[in-house]
Write an enzyme that holds these catalytic residues in place. Structure first.
Site, PDB file in Angstrom:
ATOM      1  N   GLY A 180      57.679  35.612  17.646  1.00  0.00           N
ATOM      2  CA  GLY A 180      58.680  34.602  18.021  1.00  0.00           C
ATOM      3  C   GLY A 180      59.939  34.767  17.196  1.00  0.00           C
ATOM      4  O   GLY A 180      59.863  35.002  15.993  1.00  0.00           O
TER       5      GLY A 180
ATOM      6  N   ARG B 285      56.427  40.221  22.216  1.00  0.00           N
ATOM      7  CA  ARG B 285      54.995  40.309  21.924  1.00  0.00           C
ATOM      8  C   ARG B 285      54.559  41.593  22.629  1.00  0.00           C
ATOM      9  O   ARG B 285      54.998  41.867  23.746  1.00  0.00           O
ATOM     10  CB  ARG B 285      54.233  39.133  22.514  1.00  0.00           C
ATOM     11  CG  ARG B 285      54.931  37.781  22.296  1.00  0.00           C
ATOM     12  CD  ARG B 285      54.295  36.915  21.267  1.00  0.00           C
ATOM     13  NE  ARG B 285      54.977  35.632  21.194  1.00  0.00           N
ATOM     14  CZ  ARG B 285      55.133  34.941  20.079  1.00  0.00           C
ATOM     15  NH1 ARG B 285      54.682  35.410  18.931  1.00  0.00           N
ATOM     16  NH2 ARG B 285      55.743  33.785  20.080  1.00  0.00           N
TER      17      ARG B 285
ATOM     18  N   ASP C  97      52.654  36.454  10.932  1.00  0.00           N
ATOM     19  CA  ASP C  97      51.377  37.030  10.501  1.00  0.00           C
ATOM     20  C   ASP C  97      50.895  38.135  11.448  1.00  0.00           C
ATOM     21  O   ASP C  97      50.423  39.184  11.001  1.00  0.00           O
ATOM     22  CB  ASP C  97      50.334  35.896  10.433  1.00  0.00           C
ATOM     23  CG  ASP C  97      49.066  36.338   9.744  1.00  0.00           C
ATOM     24  OD1 ASP C  97      49.125  36.621   8.539  1.00  0.00           O
ATOM     25  OD2 ASP C  97      48.027  36.420  10.418  1.00  0.00           O
TER      26      ASP C  97
ATOM     27  N   THR D 227      59.199  33.330  10.669  1.00  0.00           N
ATOM     28  CA  THR D 227      58.584  32.488  11.708  1.00  0.00           C
ATOM     29  C   THR D 227      58.881  31.032  11.405  1.00  0.00           C
ATOM     30  O   THR D 227      58.832  30.625  10.233  1.00  0.00           O
ATOM     31  CB  THR D 227      57.055  32.696  11.813  1.00  0.00           C
ATOM     32  OG1 THR D 227      56.514  31.648  12.645  1.00  0.00           O
ATOM     33  CG2 THR D 227      56.333  32.656  10.487  1.00  0.00           C
TER      34      THR D 227
ATOM     35  N   ASP E 293      57.002  28.710  12.055  1.00  0.00           N
ATOM     36  CA  ASP E 293      55.722  27.990  11.877  1.00  0.00           C
ATOM     37  C   ASP E 293      55.310  27.787  10.412  1.00  0.00           C
ATOM     38  O   ASP E 293      54.454  26.948  10.139  1.00  0.00           O
ATOM     39  CB  ASP E 293      54.587  28.731  12.587  1.00  0.00           C
ATOM     40  CG  ASP E 293      54.840  28.908  14.075  1.00  0.00           C
ATOM     41  OD1 ASP E 293      55.629  28.130  14.639  1.00  0.00           O
ATOM     42  OD2 ASP E 293      54.263  29.839  14.665  1.00  0.00           O
TER      43      ASP E 293
ATOM     44  N   ASP F 222      53.384  29.503   8.713  1.00  0.00           N
ATOM     45  CA  ASP F 222      51.916  29.637   8.661  1.00  0.00           C
ATOM     46  C   ASP F 222      51.441  30.964   8.060  1.00  0.00           C
ATOM     47  O   ASP F 222      50.293  31.351   8.249  1.00  0.00           O
ATOM     48  CB  ASP F 222      51.329  29.478  10.078  1.00  0.00           C
ATOM     49  CG  ASP F 222      51.859  30.531  11.050  1.00  0.00           C
ATOM     50  OD1 ASP F 222      52.829  31.231  10.718  1.00  0.00           O
ATOM     51  OD2 ASP F 222      51.290  30.652  12.157  1.00  0.00           O
TER      52      ASP F 222
ATOM     53  N   ARG G 150      52.346  26.556  16.460  1.00  0.00           N
ATOM     54  CA  ARG G 150      51.130  27.274  16.866  1.00  0.00           C
ATOM     55  C   ARG G 150      49.903  26.510  16.376  1.00  0.00           C
ATOM     56  O   ARG G 150      49.778  25.343  16.688  1.00  0.00           O
ATOM     57  CB  ARG G 150      51.146  28.708  16.340  1.00  0.00           C
ATOM     58  CG  ARG G 150      50.323  29.634  17.244  1.00  0.00           C
ATOM     59  CD  ARG G 150      50.262  31.022  16.726  1.00  0.00           C
ATOM     60  NE  ARG G 150      51.422  31.781  17.114  1.00  0.00           N
ATOM     61  CZ  ARG G 150      51.442  33.117  17.110  1.00  0.00           C
ATOM     62  NH1 ARG G 150      50.389  33.803  16.742  1.00  0.00           N
ATOM     63  NH2 ARG G 150      52.520  33.757  17.466  1.00  0.00           N
TER      64      ARG G 150
HETATM   65  P1  ADP Z   1      53.955  36.586  14.920  1.00  0.00           P
HETATM   66  O1  ADP Z   1      54.329  37.861  14.297  1.00  0.00           O
HETATM   67  O2  ADP Z   1      55.095  35.621  15.029  1.00  0.00           O
HETATM   68  O3  ADP Z   1      52.703  35.967  14.328  1.00  0.00           O
HETATM   69  P2  ADP Z   1      52.361  37.514  17.174  1.00  0.00           P
HETATM   70  O4  ADP Z   1      51.074  37.021  16.634  1.00  0.00           O
HETATM   71  O5  ADP Z   1      52.594  37.330  18.638  1.00  0.00           O
HETATM   72  O6  ADP Z   1      53.620  36.865  16.465  1.00  0.00           O
HETATM   73  O7  ADP Z   1      52.461  39.068  16.803  1.00  0.00           O
HETATM   74  C1  ADP Z   1      53.569  39.823  17.222  1.00  0.00           C
HETATM   75  C2  ADP Z   1      53.095  41.160  17.665  1.00  0.00           C
HETATM   76  O8  ADP Z   1      52.479  41.824  16.560  1.00  0.00           O
HETATM   77  C3  ADP Z   1      52.037  41.151  18.757  1.00  0.00           C
HETATM   78  O9  ADP Z   1      52.596  41.037  20.049  1.00  0.00           O
HETATM   79  C4  ADP Z   1      51.386  42.500  18.573  1.00  0.00           C
HETATM   80  O10 ADP Z   1      52.187  43.512  19.120  1.00  0.00           O
HETATM   81  C5  ADP Z   1      51.409  42.643  17.045  1.00  0.00           C
HETATM   82  N1  ADP Z   1      50.137  42.188  16.478  1.00  0.00           N
HETATM   83  C6  ADP Z   1      49.675  40.922  16.371  1.00  0.00           C
HETATM   84  N2  ADP Z   1      48.446  40.870  15.837  1.00  0.00           N
HETATM   85  C7  ADP Z   1      48.094  42.154  15.605  1.00  0.00           C
HETATM   86  C8  ADP Z   1      46.914  42.785  15.065  1.00  0.00           C
HETATM   87  N3  ADP Z   1      45.861  42.079  14.658  1.00  0.00           N
HETATM   88  N4  ADP Z   1      46.919  44.130  14.969  1.00  0.00           N
HETATM   89  C9  ADP Z   1      47.976  44.858  15.368  1.00  0.00           C
HETATM   90  N5  ADP Z   1      49.110  44.325  15.885  1.00  0.00           N
HETATM   91  C10 ADP Z   1      49.181  42.995  16.006  1.00  0.00           C
HETATM   92  O1  F6P Z   2      55.498  31.497  16.380  1.00  0.00           O
HETATM   93  C1  F6P Z   2      56.600  30.763  16.825  1.00  0.00           C
HETATM   94  C2  F6P Z   2      56.253  30.020  18.088  1.00  0.00           C
HETATM   95  O2  F6P Z   2      57.413  29.332  18.525  1.00  0.00           O
HETATM   96  C3  F6P Z   2      55.080  29.048  17.954  1.00  0.00           C
HETATM   97  O3  F6P Z   2      55.464  27.834  17.344  1.00  0.00           O
HETATM   98  C4  F6P Z   2      54.658  28.913  19.396  1.00  0.00           C
HETATM   99  O4  F6P Z   2      53.291  28.584  19.462  1.00  0.00           O
HETATM  100  C5  F6P Z   2      54.907  30.282  19.937  1.00  0.00           C
HETATM  101  O5  F6P Z   2      55.856  30.905  19.103  1.00  0.00           O
HETATM  102  C6  F6P Z   2      55.413  30.315  21.359  1.00  0.00           C
HETATM  103  O6  F6P Z   2      55.480  31.632  21.761  1.00  0.00           O
HETATM  104  P1  F6P Z   2      56.167  32.177  23.091  1.00  0.00           P
HETATM  105  O7  F6P Z   2      57.612  32.370  22.780  1.00  0.00           O
HETATM  106  O8  F6P Z   2      55.498  33.474  23.343  1.00  0.00           O
HETATM  107  O9  F6P Z   2      55.945  31.159  24.149  1.00  0.00           O
END
Ligand code: ADP
Ligand code: F6P
Length: 350
Positions: A41, A102, A133, A155, A157, A159, A201
């Site tokens: 995000g 993502r 994360d 982020t 969040d 978190d 989240r």
């Molecule tokens: P954020 O980084 O904000 O937590 P996401 O959880 O959607 O957002 O992660 C962003 C991107 O990082 C995912 O779309 C994916 O490409 C990659 N990613 C997330 N989790 C993993 C994982 N466990 N292993 C490898 N790549 C990951």
């Molecule tokens: O991680 C940031 C965030 O805005 C969260 O608060 C929310 O759950 C999520 O991203 C929404 O993601 P998307 O943009 O994929 O709908």
């Protein structure tokens, strides 16, 4: 904070060095090529961070490469050269000039191996990943495939366990707080109950901060909420009896079901109840001063960590210090939301 070594200037010599030494010197003096991407995000302040990464990188003599659309753009080889002018007029802007995504493909081993191959093909000495994360887990996979990575927490969040601050949180809570103040005006005028759902989240940090700052009567956090709707209803009724003209409930996205809860409350109390899901407006807007400063400092430190020769780090903010942590250690850490602040919010809502 770990010591940061400045890059030593190359020693001048008048003697012609031997061929072997020449090769070593060439390798040592070759400027670092550093890639940077934003992932997950978007968060206000990501641009300030990209700007710091690029400008400090160039100041330290590195070649800077931007990768568009997070890991999706890495796999699609969307590489762009970055110079000081590419980041002009960006410090004040929300969103991310590199775009973000993502990328489900990056969750697979094939995707991660492909990503590592592309980093090598483009001659990246290191990759800076600005994200949450999940994005750090992706970076960890690259590090295990021989790519030197540095993660910067970005982020709304808040978190990410290893850091007490993540870029975007301050802007998001201020945006949400202003929106909730406005809802309170109308809620109070109509003597309604209002449920405001905020992002985060599975974490309740945005809800907790806004709940305290907006003086909410109830705050529903995934970390503490026991699902007892009757307790909320009883609280509304007793507050109404004590003369309160509104009842603000800040509900975290991780609990959700705000519209259903509004219906339940209205049916049980007879008090008009409305739900507002704040949604994506919390992710936009000009970053606050706090976000710009954290983003600029963390971006600069990420580059300096690489220039100092360190490998596979997460930049974090802990006990008032900016630090670099080993990625494997950092991603094993845990953190808890403040139970005390939650208790405070309960006491203040009386
Ligand atoms: P954020 O980084 O904000 O937590 P996401 O959880 O959607 O957002 O992660 C962003 C991107 O990082 C995912 O779309 C994916 O490409 C990659 N990613 C997330 N989790 C993993 C994982 N466990 N292993 C490898 N790549 C990951
Ligand atoms: O991680 C940031 C965030 O805005 C969260 O608060 C929310 O759950 C999520 O991203 C929404 O993601 P998307 O943009 O994929 O709908």
């Amino acid at each position: 904070m770990e010591e940061r070594a400045a890059k030593k200037p190359a020693k001048k010599t008048t003697k012609k060095p031997a061929k072997k030494t020449e090769k070593i010197m060439e390798k040592k003096d070759k400027p670092l090529t550093i890639g940077v991407l934003t992932s997950g995000g978007d968060a206000p302040g990501m641009n300030a961070c990209i700007r710091a990464v690029v400008r400090v990188g160039i100041a330290r003599g590195c070649k800077m490469v931007g990768i568009k659309r997070g890991y999706a753009g890495l796999l699609a080889e969307e590489f762009i050269d970055m110079d000081v002018t590419t980041v002009c007029e960006t410090i004040q802007k929300g969103g991310t000039i590199l775009q973000t995504a993502r990328c489900p493909e990056f969750l697979t081993e094939e995707g991660q191996e492909h990503g590592a191959r592309i980093c090598k093909k483009h001659g990246l000495d290191a990759l800076i990943v600005i994200g949450g994360d999940g994005s750090f887990r992706g970076a960890q996979q690259l590090s295990r495939r021989g790519i030197n990575v540095v993660g910067i927490p970005g982020t709304i969040d808040l978190d990410i366990p290893c850091t007490e601050y993540s870029i975007g949180f301050d802007t998001a809570i201020n945006t949400a707080m202003s929106a909730i103040d406005k809802i309170r005006d109308t809620s109070s005028s109509h003597e309604r109950c209002s449920i405001i759902e905020v992002m985060g989240r599975n974490a309740g940090y945005i809800a907790l901060y806004c709940g305290i700052a907006n003086g909410a009567e109830d705050i529903l956090l995934p970390e503490f909420y026991d699902g007892n709707e009757q307790a909320i209803i009883n609280n509304i009724i007793s507050n109404r009896k004590r003369g309160k003209t509104h009842h603000i409930i800040v509900n975290a996205e991780g609990i959700g079901h705000s519209n259903q809860l509004a219906k339940t409350i209205e049916a049980a109390t007879g008090i008009e109840t409305r739900a507002t899901i704040l949604g994506y407006l919390q992710r936009g807007g000009n970053p606050t001063c706090t976000d710009r400063v954290h983003a600029s400092t963390m971006g600069a430190l990420a580059v300096d960590v690489l220039v100092a020769g360190k490998k596979n780090k997460i930049i974090a903010y802990r006990s008032g210090q900016y630090v670099d942590l080993d990625i494997e250690e950092a991603l094993k850490m845990k953190k808890d939301i403040s139970e005390y602040q939650y208790e405070v919010s309960r006491m203040l809502s009386l």
